[in-house]
Every structure is written in C-alpha cells, then in structure tokens.
Design an enzyme around this catalytic site. Structure first.
Site, short mmCIF file in Angstrom:
data_model
loop_
_atom_site.label_atom_id
_atom_site.label_comp_id
_atom_site.label_asym_id
_atom_site.label_seq_id
_atom_site.Cartn_x
_atom_site.Cartn_y
_atom_site.Cartn_z
N ASP A 162 29.57 50.31 40.53
CA ASP A 162 30.54 49.79 41.48
C ASP A 162 30.92 50.85 42.51
O ASP A 162 30.13 51.76 42.78
CB ASP A 162 31.78 49.27 40.74
CG ASP A 162 32.37 48.03 41.40
OD1 ASP A 162 32.88 48.16 42.53
OD2 ASP A 162 32.32 46.95 40.80
N HIS A 215 37.42 48.24 44.88
CA HIS A 215 36.74 47.22 44.07
C HIS A 215 36.49 47.70 42.65
O HIS A 215 36.79 47.01 41.67
CB HIS A 215 35.42 46.85 44.77
CG HIS A 215 34.72 45.67 44.19
ND1 HIS A 215 33.74 45.77 43.23
CD2 HIS A 215 34.85 44.34 44.45
CE1 HIS A 215 33.29 44.57 42.92
NE2 HIS A 215 33.95 43.68 43.64
N SER A 529 33.10 38.73 40.83
CA SER A 529 33.25 40.16 40.55
C SER A 529 34.38 40.41 39.56
O SER A 529 34.36 41.40 38.82
CB SER A 529 33.57 40.93 41.83
OG SER A 529 32.42 41.16 42.59
#
Length: 618
Positions: A162, A215, A529
């Site tokens: 990520d 994220h 996600s």
C-alpha cells in the site's frame, strides 16, 4: 549443367518468398506475445514487463537479461533492464523510449509474454465517517470470535502492499520494529518524490515506509487498530507494510505493476502468512501482478485482494490481482451507521443537525464557526446542478447544488467563480457517497449530504432565509439508508475467463479508521480497499483457530459461512457475481460443524477439470 537466367531468377524468387514467409511468421508470433490492454487503461509509455517461460526459479533470469541487453541496448534509445523477478514471477522489467516496439522483446528466446507496465491509482476515497465498530463487528461475528473464543490473530503475520503507514499513530502502536511492536517487517520501495508518470521517476526509498497519502494507514487500522476509537479485526496480528504508492500528485496516488511485484516478492521472503492488497484494476488472471499472487498462493500464503470499485459499469468489472488463481477477491457492503461531520441547518422552522461527507479536498476543511447564508443555485441553464456558468451573486454564501450531469470539479469551479465560500452538494440517490475535487484552482470547501437532507434544505429555502454552521470537530451519528447492502461502487464478476469474482464481501462503504497524524489522525473512506483488510483480519482469526487449514480450506470456510445479501427492489438474493458468498461471518466460519465442497462452481469449471461420464461431454 547449364542453368538459364530465367530458371535462376525463378529459384531466387521462390527462395526469397520462402524466407519472407518464415520472417513474417516469426514477426507474427512475436506480435501475438505482446499484450495490449483496452483503451482507457493507464500504462507507462516505453515500460514493459517481460514474462519468461517456466515457473519462477526454473529460468536463469540473469542470462535472459544479458541476452536482452546485448540484443537491444545498442540499437534501442534509452533501453534499460530495470528490475528482475525470480521468486513469484519469472521475468524482468525494462524501460525504453516511448516509441519502442515491444515485439523486439517478444522475439527473444524464452519469452512467454510482454506486458505494458500498468499504472495503478489508489481506488478509495473519502466518505462520511463511521465509528460504530461494536455494531460493525457484531454483524460480521468478529466480536463473538474475539470475546467468546479468544482469537485475536496472535501469531499470524499480515503483510500489506500500500501507501505506507503512520506507525507513530497511537492506535497503530507508535513504534517500528522494536521488541513487542506490532510492526515487525516491511520497507519503502519508492520514497516521497516518486511519480510513476514521470519519464524518469525519482525513486529514493526511505528507511521506513511512512505514509504521506493516508490509504495504507487507513487499511492498517481496519486490520489491527488498537482502539479506543478504531477497533481492528485482528489486534494481535504481527504486521508488515510495503510502501509502493506515491505521495499525492495532482490529487492522485499511484504506483506501477513493476514495483507492486517487487513488494509482493519482498513480503513473501519476509514470511507473511496473509497478504492484503487494496489495489487493482481491469485485467486477467494472467496479468503479472495476478500471476505473482497466484504463485504466492501455490506456496501456501493466503492472498486477499480488492475486487474493484467499477460497479457502475456492470458485469466483468472485477480486476487483477484479485483475479489471480486462488486469490480471495473481496466485494464491499455499506456500513450500518454513519458518523459524519455535523452541519447545522438554521431556518425559521428551527434548527436541524445533519451529517456530511468528509471534505472533497482533505486540505480544505468544511468549517464555519459562525452562521453563513445558504443559497440554492440556478445556473445559466436554469438548472440546480451548477454545471454551467452561475450569474447569481453568491458572495459570502454557501452554494447548495444537486449531484449529477458534471464533475465535482466543474461544480466547485462555477460556484467559486460566483463568489461562494463553500459548496454543499446533495446526493441524487439514497445513501452517502464520496466526493473528490482535484482542481488546484479550487480553494473553497466542498462536501456531500444525503438526498433526504438535501430535500429538507431545499424545502427550508422555499420558506425563507436559511443559514448553516459547521463547527470544527463536530460529529453526528445517523443510521445509513443503505445499511448492510452491497455498495453501489463494488465491482461485478465474473472474470474475463468466467471465474467467480468476488469470493466474499465485507464492510467497505463509509469506514472510519486511522489516518496519518499530519492529515488529521482519522478519516472515513469507501471502497473494496476497505473491505479487503477486513477480510484479511478475519482470515487471521480463522487461521489462528485452524492453523492446519490450507488456502483453499480458508476460502471454503469463509464462503460456506457467509450471509447472502437481499435485493431490496425484488426481495431476492443478490447474485454471487456481485456479492460472492455474501457478508462474511467469521464466528460461523470458526464454529461450523461441516463444510460444503466445492464452495462455488464457476461457469468455466477450471478448478475441477473436464466433465466425464456426462451426456454431451467427453
């Protein structure tokens, strides 16, 4: 023997024709090995991944690289072999001039396929917040497994590919690789200056995979947030982070397949038990990232990947690497309660507190400590959408617009040009959604509210003046009108080869989790996600309960125990091509007394081979 000139010319012509035919055949064979993605897929000019024949480790990749370099380096501008893979993928990546013909690579001995390097963009976005973890974990059985059975993911190693992690966050351990720390492995592959779209990206990996985008930190909290605000699914798992995404560049956080494979191979070498990938895009099970994940599965590692956020486009929108063989692909379900930033609507009929999304630009918070007039907008086409020029004087006012017909960028630019100090857009469908404004000229805050709250604001304006307040840090919790339903953005299967996708679904719509401290510490995001790390955490609980379970047995237990979703429009069950087995229920997976095998039968029947002894089959 005398040969006439005519006979000689005929012989030479025949030989030339045979040579040309052979040459044409070789060229055609090479061209057929070059993969071409559909129009619209973001690829990096002049960059390719070369897949070699054979399994990883069976080929001398260095020899193949030397052959490619000697054949092409001198004759090809800017040709360079960049990365080599031999653990989970068999091949190497190259960079060259944007006009380079990949058929030159495909014609080399031992080459199986040549793939353009795909650029991946972080597929999640901000949404209304949610901090109702107790209810969330109750619906999925997580609380029962943790509280009644005592499984917490302890002893399992989970790797995340990520944007990095803010390991200094108090709910993510505030540590890195120290004794007893939850973070014990991982690395940075890109650095803060990396941009995959640059002709020559600057790659300067730092000593730690610190997150500058948010994220990865959000994903990490869903798996293992330590509380008290964010309660992760598997709080005692040992964690690793492999940073492959860039910092935000013009509102986009991106990476490329060659670096993603690097991260996947590094995680395998570090001995992860579970690999979590909240990334993806259109493709096939033969894509390089999907192949690397498939090979990881063959080696006994459980790989969990996002099915994609292209649900609006309908069937066949599942992406890779989720389409890899044996990879557990994940769909998204909307949360049950939304806790969002509070906005007070003040009118002659009284005050009403409503919930809004997080700002469309995280750097421009929607905060109005004092009352500000709210104005319903009509643009030059007499529309309340704000998609055309707005002649109305909005100086010092917040513009109220309806979602639809044009981008949020256009709405924001037009409202700002008319003097607005903020924008509220109300949804044109039930539920909350996630706005994003990337136009750098926009300097005013922008949020979304629900369709019902928009109707209330419009009605109040029709009766007189209305103003709003939005205090800093104000929160409000409201029930979600789409609670427990499939998220409208969640991608549909099947895969291009009719494989089942997704396998299973988990909460992914409006999920509140950790965020880098410099970016506020907490945020809400939506996407497969967010559903993917939820499944990665439940896999850790299941694997702790049954250490001997294989990858296939883990997938079977999850699918067998999942709860199918209902379609509210017709009362029937949601098709597995959207939800897979349904909403995960880890308690039922752990306590089940029997399993059904196979848990799913894809149309192409790849897993079970040719049917024999059945009429019509041989």
């Amino acid at each position: 023997m005398r040969v006439s000139s005519s006979a000689l010319l005929l012989a030479l012509a025949a030989l030339s024709q045979q040579t040309a035919h052979a040459l044409s055949h070789d060229i055609q064979a090479a061209i057929q090995k070059v993969v071409k993605y559909p129009a619209g897929v973001d690829v990096k000019p002049g960059a390719f991944i070369v897949e070699l024949e054979g399994e990883p480790g069976s080929t001398d990749v260095q020899a193949a690289v030397a052959s490619a370099s000697s054949s092409l380096a001198k004759s090809t501008p800017k040709f360079k072999v960049d990365k080599q893979y031999s653990t989970l993928f068999n091949g190497y990546s190259v960079k060259a001039d944007k006009n380079f013909d990949p058929a030159d690579l495909a014609g080399l001995p031992g080459v199986k396929r040549v793939w353009p390097v795909k650029i991946r963009t972080v597929p999640a976005q901000a949404s209304s917040a949610n901090i109702t973890y107790p209810y969330l974990h109750h619906a999925t059985g997580v609380d029962a497994v943790v509280q009644n059975l005592g499984y917490t993911g302890k002893g399992l190693k989970i790797g995340i590919i990520d944007s990095g992690v803010d390991y200094n966050h108090p709910e993510l351990g505030n540590c890195w690789k120290t004794p007893g720390c939850m973070w014990q492995f991982g690395s940075d592959f890109v650095g803060d200056k990396y941009n995959p779209r640059d002709p020559n990206p600057i790659i300067t990996p730092g000593p730690y995979p610190m997150d500058c985008a948010g994220h990865g930190t959000h994903v990490a909290g869903i798996i293992a947030g330590q509380g008290p605000t964010v309660i992760g699914v598997a709080q005692e798992a040992t964690m690793g982070m492999y940073r492959i995404f860039s910092c935000p560049v013009n509102g986009s956080v991106s990476s490329s397949d060659d670096l993603i494979i690097n991260g996947i191979e590094a995680a395998y070498k570090d001995g992860v038990d579970i690999m979590s990938l909240s990334l993806g895009g259109g493709g096939w099970s033969e894509d390089p990232t999907a192949v690397a994940c498939s090979n990881m599965v063959k080696k006994g590692v459980i790989v969990v990947a996002a099915n994609g956020n292209e649900g609006a486009a309908g069937l066949f929108t599942a992406g890779s690497p989720a389409l890899g063989r044996g990879v557990i692909s994940v769909g998204s379900i909307d949360n049950w309660n939304n806790t969002g930033s509070a906005i007070d609507i003040i009118s002659s009929s009284g005050d009403k507190k409503i919930s809004s999304s997080t700002p469309a630009n995280e750097n421009i918070p929607f905060v109005f400590a004092d009352q500000v007039p709210l104005a319903q907008v009509l643009d030059s086409t007499n529309s309340n959408l704000g998609c055309a020029n707005i002649s109305q004087d909005l100086k010092g006012k917040v513009a109220l617009l309806k979602r639809g017909s044009c981008t949020f960028n256009v709405k924001a630019v037009n409202a700002q040009a008319a003097g607005a100090v903020g924008v509220i857009v109300y949804n044109n469908a039930p539920g909350m959604m996630s706005p994003s404004v990337t136009d750098e000229t926009v300097t005013i805050p922008f949020v979304i509210i629900t369709q019902d709250d928009g109707a209330y604001a419009v009605s109040a304006l029709s009766s007189g003046n209305v103003s709003i307040k939005a205090p800093k840090g104000g929160l409000i919790t409201v029930p979600s009108s789409t609670a427990g339903k499939m998220s409208d953005f969640s991608s549909y299967g099947p895969g291009p080869e009719l494989d089942m996708a997704p396998y299973i679904s988990a909460p992914g719509g409006n999920i509140y989790s950790t965020y880098p401290l410099k970016l506020g510490g907490y945020a809400s995001m939506s996407g497969t996600s967010m559903a993917t790390p939820y499944i990665s955490g439940t896999v850790a609980l299941l694997k702790q309960a049954f250490p001997h379970y294989s990858v296939a047995e883990i997938a079977r237990a999850l699918v067998n125990s999942a709860k199918p979703r209902d379609d509210s429009t017709n009362g029937k069950k949601i098709h597995p091509y959207w939800s897979g087995g349904g909403l995960v229920n880890i308690y039922d997976a752990v306590t089940a007394r029997a399993q059904v095998s196979p848990p799913m039968i894809p149309i192409n029947n790849t897993s079970h081979g040719r049917l024999t002894g059945v009429a019509g089959f041989s």
